[in-house]
Design an enzyme around this catalytic site. Structure first.
Site, short mmCIF file in Angstrom:
data_model
loop_
_atom_site.label_atom_id
_atom_site.label_comp_id
_atom_site.label_asym_id
_atom_site.label_seq_id
_atom_site.Cartn_x
_atom_site.Cartn_y
_atom_site.Cartn_z
N LYS A 13 -74.44 48.04 -39.99
CA LYS A 13 -74.74 47.48 -41.76
C LYS A 13 -75.66 48.67 -42.38
O LYS A 13 -75.71 49.41 -43.63
CB LYS A 13 -75.48 46.29 -42.26
CG LYS A 13 -74.15 45.18 -41.22
CD LYS A 13 -75.11 43.72 -41.73
CE LYS A 13 -76.43 43.33 -40.92
NZ LYS A 13 -76.62 43.51 -39.52
N ARG A 88 -77.65 34.57 -44.25
CA ARG A 88 -77.25 34.28 -42.76
C ARG A 88 -77.33 33.23 -42.66
O ARG A 88 -77.21 33.10 -41.47
CB ARG A 88 -78.86 35.17 -41.87
CG ARG A 88 -79.27 36.63 -40.74
CD ARG A 88 -80.41 36.43 -40.86
NE ARG A 88 -80.25 37.90 -39.51
CZ ARG A 88 -80.46 38.78 -40.33
NH1 ARG A 88 -80.39 39.43 -40.82
NH2 ARG A 88 -80.50 40.20 -38.63
N ARG A 128 -81.61 53.39 -30.35
CA ARG A 128 -81.76 53.89 -31.21
C ARG A 128 -83.12 54.08 -32.37
O ARG A 128 -83.61 53.29 -30.98
CB ARG A 128 -81.11 52.31 -32.50
CG ARG A 128 -81.23 52.01 -33.99
CD ARG A 128 -80.87 51.74 -34.97
NE ARG A 128 -81.21 49.99 -34.32
CZ ARG A 128 -81.39 49.14 -35.53
NH1 ARG A 128 -80.31 48.62 -36.28
NH2 ARG A 128 -81.74 47.80 -35.44
N ARG A 161 -87.42 50.03 -32.68
CA ARG A 161 -87.85 49.06 -33.16
C ARG A 161 -88.03 47.89 -32.22
O ARG A 161 -87.27 48.04 -31.32
CB ARG A 161 -86.18 47.68 -33.93
CG ARG A 161 -86.82 48.24 -35.62
CD ARG A 161 -85.58 47.60 -35.93
NE ARG A 161 -85.48 46.79 -35.97
CZ ARG A 161 -84.52 45.82 -36.56
NH1 ARG A 161 -83.21 47.00 -37.14
NH2 ARG A 161 -84.37 44.56 -36.97
N ARG A 172 -81.66 37.95 -30.54
CA ARG A 172 -80.59 37.96 -31.97
C ARG A 172 -79.37 37.96 -31.86
O ARG A 172 -79.52 36.85 -32.73
CB ARG A 172 -81.49 39.29 -32.76
CG ARG A 172 -83.27 39.63 -32.50
CD ARG A 172 -82.89 40.91 -32.90
NE ARG A 172 -82.98 41.85 -33.24
CZ ARG A 172 -82.10 43.09 -33.65
NH1 ARG A 172 -82.79 43.56 -32.78
NH2 ARG A 172 -82.20 43.67 -35.13
P1 AMP Z 1 -82.77 42.55 -39.39
O1 AMP Z 1 -83.38 44.42 -39.79
O2 AMP Z 1 -81.17 43.00 -40.33
O3 AMP Z 1 -82.03 43.25 -38.24
O4 AMP Z 1 -83.78 41.34 -39.56
C1 AMP Z 1 -84.30 42.02 -38.04
C2 AMP Z 1 -84.73 40.24 -38.72
O5 AMP Z 1 -85.94 40.23 -39.35
C3 AMP Z 1 -84.11 39.24 -37.77
O6 AMP Z 1 -84.13 39.42 -36.63
C4 AMP Z 1 -85.17 37.63 -38.20
O7 AMP Z 1 -86.57 37.70 -37.75
C5 AMP Z 1 -85.63 38.43 -39.85
N1 AMP Z 1 -84.36 38.24 -40.36
C6 AMP Z 1 -84.02 39.63 -41.58
N2 AMP Z 1 -83.13 39.02 -42.28
C7 AMP Z 1 -83.13 37.58 -42.16
C8 AMP Z 1 -82.68 36.31 -43.46
N3 AMP Z 1 -81.66 37.10 -44.26
N4 AMP Z 1 -82.85 35.42 -42.78
C9 AMP Z 1 -83.94 34.80 -41.71
N5 AMP Z 1 -84.54 35.74 -41.36
C10 AMP Z 1 -84.02 37.15 -41.39
#
Ligand code: AMP
Length: 179
Positions: A13, A88, A128, A161, A172
């Site tokens: 993404k 989400r 990554r 990360r 996740r």
């Molecule tokens: P990402 O960078 O999209 O993989 O998000 C990293 C982390 O941020 C996720 O594992 C969640 O802990 C939090 N997070 C990101 N987007 C959301 C969302 N829309 N709703 C809830 N938690 C989120």
């Protein structure tokens, strides 16, 4: 153009979103990036979200909806946006619908769902590395930096990360599949 990018962590993404954002001339809005920045800056939002992000759990819907409402209200999102990592949950999708309607009924133009097998995602995230300054994403196998640990674009140090560690990635992915 108003676009939502869906897909599990590591499905691409962020990478595809960056290219599309430049091509379409609309901002890429990643809730994960906003949360990580808030955590790094130690803001109230960051402190509230820190434990959930670290463990790979979802942050509370109200918190995420609040930050999206603020972000979509900024001038650069007026003509469109690409959403990465949001919504989400069903509650977040409903909240987005309400927000778009309240902004004089804008519809989404596209919802793109990226589908990638679990093992590919786990391996991809293990390899990554990201630039801490400009956000360029590398993969040690498919897109390595020219000099190990250094960003090709801006020369800053690369980092991994904390939540890309395999056990957290699996958590996740489980969260992603449950919602
Ligand atoms: P990402 O960078 O999209 O993989 O998000 C990293 C982390 O941020 C996720 O594992 C969640 O802990 C939090 N997070 C990101 N987007 C959301 C969302 N829309 N709703 C809830 N938690 C989120």
């Amino acid at each position: 153009m108003r676009v939502v990018l869906l897909g599990p962590p590591g499905s691409g993404k962020g990478t595809h979103g960056k290219g599309l954002s430049a091509e379409l001339g609309v901002p890429l809005i990643s809730t994960g990036d906003i949360l990580r920045q808030a955590i790094a800056e130690g803001t109230r939002l960051g402190l509230a979200a820190q434990a959930d992000v670290k463990a790979g759990r979802l942050v509370a819907d109200e918190t995420v909806l609040g930050l999206i409402e603020t972000r979509l209200g900024l001038p650069d999102a007026k003509e469109g946006f690409l959403l990465d990592g949001f919504p989400r949950t069903v509650a977040q999708a409903d909240g987005l619908g309400t927000l778009l309607q309240s902004g004089s009924c804008h519809n989404l133009d596209h919802v793109v769902n990226l589908v990638v097998p679990v093992e590919v995602v786990v391996n991809r995230l293990r390899e990554r590395w990201l630039c801490g300054s400009c956000g360029t994403i590398y993969n040690l196998s498919s897109k390595p930096p020219k000099v190990a640990g250094i960003c090709d674009v801006c020369g800053s140090t690369l980092k991994q990360r904390a939540d890309d560690e395999p056990a957290t990635v699996r958590a996740r992915l489980e969260v992603y599949q449950r919602r």
